[in-house]
Enzyme design. Structure first.
Site, mmCIF file in Angstrom:
data_model
loop_
_atom_site.group_PDB
_atom_site.id
_atom_site.type_symbol
_atom_site.label_atom_id
_atom_site.label_comp_id
_atom_site.label_asym_id
_atom_site.label_seq_id
_atom_site.Cartn_x
_atom_site.Cartn_y
_atom_site.Cartn_z
ATOM 1 N N LYS A 1 -4.548 8.619 0.443
ATOM 2 C CA LYS A 1 -4.967 7.431 -0.315
ATOM 3 C C LYS A 1 -6.340 7.759 -0.894
ATOM 4 O O LYS A 1 -7.377 7.410 -0.332
ATOM 5 C CB LYS A 1 -4.994 6.216 0.612
ATOM 6 C CG LYS A 1 -5.125 4.883 -0.123
ATOM 7 C CD LYS A 1 -4.819 3.733 0.809
ATOM 8 C CE LYS A 1 -5.190 2.393 0.198
ATOM 9 N NZ LYS A 1 -4.439 2.058 -1.004
HETATM 10 N N1 PMP Z 1 1.567 2.542 -2.400
HETATM 11 C C1 PMP Z 1 0.373 2.547 -2.989
HETATM 12 C C2 PMP Z 1 0.158 3.440 -4.171
HETATM 13 C C3 PMP Z 1 -0.657 1.747 -2.510
HETATM 14 O O1 PMP Z 1 -1.847 1.732 -3.100
HETATM 15 C C4 PMP Z 1 -0.412 0.899 -1.407
HETATM 16 C C5 PMP Z 1 -1.487 -0.015 -0.908
HETATM 17 N N2 PMP Z 1 -2.368 0.657 -0.069
HETATM 18 C C6 PMP Z 1 0.843 0.929 -0.809
HETATM 19 C C7 PMP Z 1 1.812 1.761 -1.329
HETATM 20 C C8 PMP Z 1 1.148 0.105 0.385
HETATM 21 O O2 PMP Z 1 0.454 0.619 1.507
HETATM 22 P P1 PMP Z 1 0.002 -0.289 2.705
HETATM 23 O O3 PMP Z 1 1.182 -1.058 3.135
HETATM 24 O O4 PMP Z 1 -0.468 0.664 3.741
HETATM 25 O O5 PMP Z 1 -1.075 -1.178 2.201
#
Ligand code: PMP
Length: 303
Positions: free
Chosen positions: A158
């Site tokens: 991320k």
């Molecule tokens: N995909 C992307 C590209 C994201 O930015 C996010 C948000 N963080 C998610 C999926 C979902 O991840 P999470 O459930 O850990 O927030």
């Protein structure tokens, strides 16, 4: 949208006033996208404010930093504590938290060993994709922009730079009048939303693209998989061609910011009845039940 900024931000070990938590214009992270970050929610529960899966999010921050060889000069527990401290300092219960680690001032070369700075901000986010979308759902489109190919940018990190891709997808969708954009992987198969993972419903089972489809391995995605399996709902991780977005019985997006948002149409074609369906509603009830106390917190996710 007018953003209410927080009064206090944790920055490199101290709680600072909002206006004092600043970065130099020559910081590496600003120029090259060299930051890794998290998005976390704190919820008001019958037992007080709880940060949802805090340790899992902090661990993912360290995992993203590891991929980019970015040493974080704190432990997981120290950053967990920073999150708790900054929520308390701002007097928030329900809020969104944003830990970020970035290569700071220390050289202009791409391989420069810059010191890593770390901050944790928090703000009152409300519903990310709009006020009543959790009930009504959104209209989505497939983006003309694809996600990055394997072995180009790691989708499993991320990292700040990845969100240039997300911005192209989300801005195009907004310009065309859609609530959110969905991206295909370089294979042409389904990947994920601009900032959300996807679930399709076929004959009572949940189908979701695998992590090899250039997506972020979402913590909400993992939460849904576990809640579904615990409640006898089958979950299938598999490659999914684009047209199944139009043919599935139900479709929803999930993420920390978007929570669980039904999708009622894709590219102008109604999904199912065009209204959030029963399995989507069931998953929403199980998920939001974690915060109202109706769903047992058997994994210790409310920290
Ligand atoms: N995909 C992307 C590209 C994201 O930015 C996010 C948000 N963080 C998610 C999926 C979902 O991840 P999470 O459930 O850990 O927030």
């Amino acid at each position: 949208m007018t953003q209410r900024y927080p009064d206090f931000i944790w920055h490199n070990g101290d709680i600072k006033r909002w206006q004092d938590a600043t970065v130099h214009v020559m910081a590496h992270g600003l120029h090259y996208g060299s930051s890794v970050f998290e998005g976390i929610r704190s919820y008001d529960t019958p037992n007080g404010a709880k940060i949802f899966r805090l340790t899992d999010h902090t661990r993912r921050l360290f995992a993203s930093a590891k991929i980019y060889e970015m040493p974080i000069p704190y432990t997981v527990e120290q950053l967990n504590q920073a999150c708790r401290d900054v929520v308390k300092a701002n007097g928030f219960g329900q809020c969104y938290l944003r830990p970020i680690a970035y290569r700071d001032l220390g050289g202009f070369g791409l391989s420069a060993d810059c010191p890593t700075s770390v901050a944790v901000a928090t703000w009152d986010m409300g519903r990310y994709l709009g006020a009543d979308v959790i009930e009504r759902g959104i209209d989505a489109c497939v983006s003309s922009w694809q996600r990055f190919a394997p072995n180009t940018l790691p989708a499993g990190a991320k990292a700040g730079g990845n969100y240039l891709s997300g911005q192209l997808v989300a801005r195009e969708a907004r310009r065309l009048g859609f609530g959110e954009g969905i991206a295909l992987a370089s294979t042409g198969l389904l990947s994920e939303g601009a900032g959300e993972n996807l679930f399709l419903v076929f004959e009572g089972a949940l189908h979701t693209p695998p992590v090899s489809a250039a997506l972020l391995n979402g913590i909400t995605r993992d939460t849904i998989i576990k809640l579904a399996k615990d409640n006898g709902i089958a979950v299938v991780e598999r490659d999914i061609p684009r047209e199944y977005l139009y043919l599935c019985d139900e479709l929803f997006m999930c993420g920390t910011a978007a929570e669980i948002t039904p999708i009622r149409s894709v590219d102008g074609r109604e999904v199912g009845t065009g209204k959030p369906g029963p399995l989507t509603k069931k998953i929403q009830d199980l998920f939001f039940g974690l915060f109202s106390g109706e769903t047992a917190d058997k994994y210790g996710w409310l920290e």
